[in-house]
Scaffold this motif. Structure first.
Motif, PDB file in Angstrom:
ATOM      1  N   ILE A 156       0.901  -1.020  -0.058  1.00  0.00           N
ATOM      2  CA  ILE A 156      -0.030   0.025   0.082  1.00  0.00           C
ATOM      3  C   ILE A 156       0.764   1.226   0.027  1.00  0.00           C
ATOM      4  N   ASP A 157       1.826   1.306   1.015  1.00  0.00           N
ATOM      5  CA  ASP A 157       2.838   2.208   0.830  1.00  0.00           C
ATOM      6  C   ASP A 157       3.460   2.426  -0.235  1.00  0.00           C
ATOM      7  N   GLY A 158       3.827   1.578  -1.221  1.00  0.00           N
ATOM      8  CA  GLY A 158       4.598   1.462  -2.215  1.00  0.00           C
ATOM      9  C   GLY A 158       3.694   2.214  -3.603  1.00  0.00           C
ATOM     10  N   LEU A 159       2.160   1.928  -3.364  1.00  0.00           N
ATOM     11  CA  LEU A 159       1.576   2.472  -4.324  1.00  0.00           C
ATOM     12  C   LEU A 159       1.137   4.034  -4.171  1.00  0.00           C
ATOM     13  N   ILE A 160       1.245   4.298  -2.430  1.00  0.00           N
ATOM     14  CA  ILE A 160       1.099   5.786  -2.421  1.00  0.00           C
ATOM     15  C   ILE A 160       2.349   6.621  -2.771  1.00  0.00           C
ATOM     16  N   ALA A 161       3.458   6.050  -2.501  1.00  0.00           N
ATOM     17  CA  ALA A 161       4.649   6.812  -2.611  1.00  0.00           C
ATOM     18  C   ALA A 161       4.726   7.515  -4.117  1.00  0.00           C
ATOM     19  N   PRO A 162       4.648   6.838  -5.094  1.00  0.00           N
ATOM     20  CA  PRO A 162       4.734   7.664  -6.250  1.00  0.00           C
ATOM     21  C   PRO A 162       3.696   8.837  -6.677  1.00  0.00           C
ATOM     22  N   ALA A 163       2.432   8.308  -5.913  1.00  0.00           N
ATOM     23  CA  ALA A 163       1.167   9.193  -6.093  1.00  0.00           C
ATOM     24  C   ALA A 163       1.185  10.511  -5.418  1.00  0.00           C
ATOM     25  N   ILE A 164       2.318  10.682  -4.416  1.00  0.00           N
ATOM     26  CA  ILE A 164       2.381  11.789  -3.585  1.00  0.00           C
ATOM     27  C   ILE A 164       3.977  12.615  -3.723  1.00  0.00           C
ATOM     28  N   ARG A 223       7.254  12.693   0.668  1.00  0.00           N
ATOM     29  CA  ARG A 223       7.585  11.442   0.927  1.00  0.00           C
ATOM     30  C   ARG A 223       6.457  11.083   2.247  1.00  0.00           C
ATOM     31  N   LEU A 224       6.257   9.699   2.048  1.00  0.00           N
ATOM     32  CA  LEU A 224       4.993   9.280   2.940  1.00  0.00           C
ATOM     33  C   LEU A 224       5.172   9.943   4.521  1.00  0.00           C
ATOM     34  N   SER A 225       6.727  10.188   4.896  1.00  0.00           N
ATOM     35  CA  SER A 225       6.926  10.515   6.376  1.00  0.00           C
ATOM     36  C   SER A 225       6.584  11.749   6.455  1.00  0.00           C
ATOM     37  N   GLU A 226       6.517  12.571   5.273  1.00  0.00           N
ATOM     38  CA  GLU A 226       6.109  13.860   5.538  1.00  0.00           C
ATOM     39  C   GLU A 226       4.765  14.284   5.629  1.00  0.00           C
ATOM     40  N   LEU A 227       4.193  13.424   5.278  1.00  0.00           N
ATOM     41  CA  LEU A 227       2.355  13.603   5.652  1.00  0.00           C
ATOM     42  C   LEU A 227       2.122  13.500   7.171  1.00  0.00           C
ATOM     43  N   THR A 228       0.853  14.169   7.491  1.00  0.00           N
ATOM     44  CA  THR A 228       0.542  13.927   8.940  1.00  0.00           C
ATOM     45  C   THR A 228      -0.051  12.529   9.064  1.00  0.00           C
ATOM     46  N   GLY A 229      -0.036  12.221  10.308  1.00  0.00           N
ATOM     47  CA  GLY A 229      -0.536  10.851  10.718  1.00  0.00           C
ATOM     48  C   GLY A 229      -1.857  10.443  10.146  1.00  0.00           C
ATOM     49  N   VAL A 230      -2.769  11.625  10.170  1.00  0.00           N
ATOM     50  CA  VAL A 230      -4.115  11.438   9.707  1.00  0.00           C
ATOM     51  C   VAL A 230      -3.997  11.046   8.012  1.00  0.00           C
ATOM     52  N   GLU A 231      -3.224  12.082   7.431  1.00  0.00           N
ATOM     53  CA  GLU A 231      -3.086  11.768   6.079  1.00  0.00           C
ATOM     54  C   GLU A 231      -2.901  10.320   5.732  1.00  0.00           C
ATOM     55  N   GLN A 232      -1.753   9.851   6.401  1.00  0.00           N
ATOM     56  CA  GLN A 232      -1.325   8.483   6.202  1.00  0.00           C
ATOM     57  C   GLN A 232      -2.525   7.638   6.388  1.00  0.00           C
ATOM     58  N   ALA A 233      -3.107   7.510   7.395  1.00  0.00           N
ATOM     59  CA  ALA A 233      -4.042   6.611   7.758  1.00  0.00           C
ATOM     60  C   ALA A 233      -5.046   6.626   6.922  1.00  0.00           C
ATOM     61  N   ILE A 234      -5.669   7.872   6.390  1.00  0.00           N
ATOM     62  CA  ILE A 234      -6.810   7.904   5.468  1.00  0.00           C
ATOM     63  C   ILE A 234      -6.456   7.330   4.018  1.00  0.00           C
ATOM     64  N   LEU A 235      -5.009   7.637   3.770  1.00  0.00           N
ATOM     65  CA  LEU A 235      -4.675   7.102   2.525  1.00  0.00           C
ATOM     66  C   LEU A 235      -4.432   5.620   2.577  1.00  0.00           C
ATOM     67  N   ARG A 236      -4.021   5.041   3.537  1.00  0.00           N
ATOM     68  CA  ARG A 236      -3.561   3.823   3.589  1.00  0.00           C
ATOM     69  C   ARG A 236      -5.189   2.997   3.664  1.00  0.00           C
ATOM     70  N   ALA A 237      -6.058   3.681   4.431  1.00  0.00           N
ATOM     71  CA  ALA A 237      -7.119   3.011   4.571  1.00  0.00           C
ATOM     72  C   ALA A 237      -7.982   3.069   2.991  1.00  0.00           C
ATOM     73  N   GLY A 238      -7.940   4.303   2.484  1.00  0.00           N
ATOM     74  CA  GLY A 238      -8.536   4.309   1.107  1.00  0.00           C
ATOM     75  C   GLY A 238      -7.839   3.354   0.211  1.00  0.00           C
ATOM     76  N   VAL A 239      -6.474   3.100  -0.021  1.00  0.00           N
ATOM     77  CA  VAL A 239      -6.016   2.480  -0.793  1.00  0.00           C
ATOM     78  C   VAL A 239      -6.262   0.862  -0.562  1.00  0.00           C
ATOM     79  N   CYS A 240      -6.185   0.571   0.790  1.00  0.00           N
ATOM     80  CA  CYS A 240      -6.586  -0.793   1.097  1.00  0.00           C
ATOM     81  C   CYS A 240      -8.209  -1.120   0.530  1.00  0.00           C
TER      82      CYS A 240
END
Length: 145
Positions: free
Chosen positions: A60-68, A72-89
């Protein structure tokens, strides 16, 4: 608010917590159950997506990384990471849910839990991933969007 939306809210909260304290998803489920966070939710939906999001988090993180990019994923807020991971999943695991529904739900969660304009970012990222992963939906006459 329906039970599935509440399940998605609980999923985002669980993934947020998991990001900072990576417990086994079954332990997280029990914590959420004991705390009453799963009352009024579609519990099976929550459980399935939480387990899959944790099991598949590298993919999931591998799909998010090129889209952002260039972020970098680590630069996103924890909420953004959680929402994106939930959505991609959900995009990966629930072909029965139209991708536009997945994106709309994620945008609503970003409006509720995220920063003022964070929902625009979530929308753009999930739309980019959905177009790659769910391209057939736009061509199918069975999906009304």
């Amino acid at each position: 608010m329906n039970e599935r939306h509440r399940a998605r809210e609980a999923l985002v909260q669980a993934l947020y917590q998991w990001n900072y304290n990576p417990l086994d998803p079954r332990e997280l489920e029990m914590e959420f159950l004991d705390a009453g966070y799963l009352e009024g939710t579609e519990r099976g939906y929550f459980q399935h997506l939480l387990r899959k999001a944790v099991d598949r988090h590298e993919e999931i993180d591998g799909l998010i990384a090129p889209a952002i990019m260039p972020r970098r994923l680590s630069e996103l807020t924890g909420v953004e990471q959680a929402i994106l991971r939930a959505g991609v999943c959900e995009l990966l695991e629930r072909d029965d849910v139209p991708y536009r529904v997945v994106i709309n739900e994620a945008v609503e969660l970003a409006k509720s839990f995220g920063t003022d304009q964070g929902y625009r970012f979530v929308n753009a990222v999930l739309d980019r991933i959905a177009r790659e992963r769910r391209a057939a939906e736009d061509e199918s006459p069975t999906h009304d969007g």
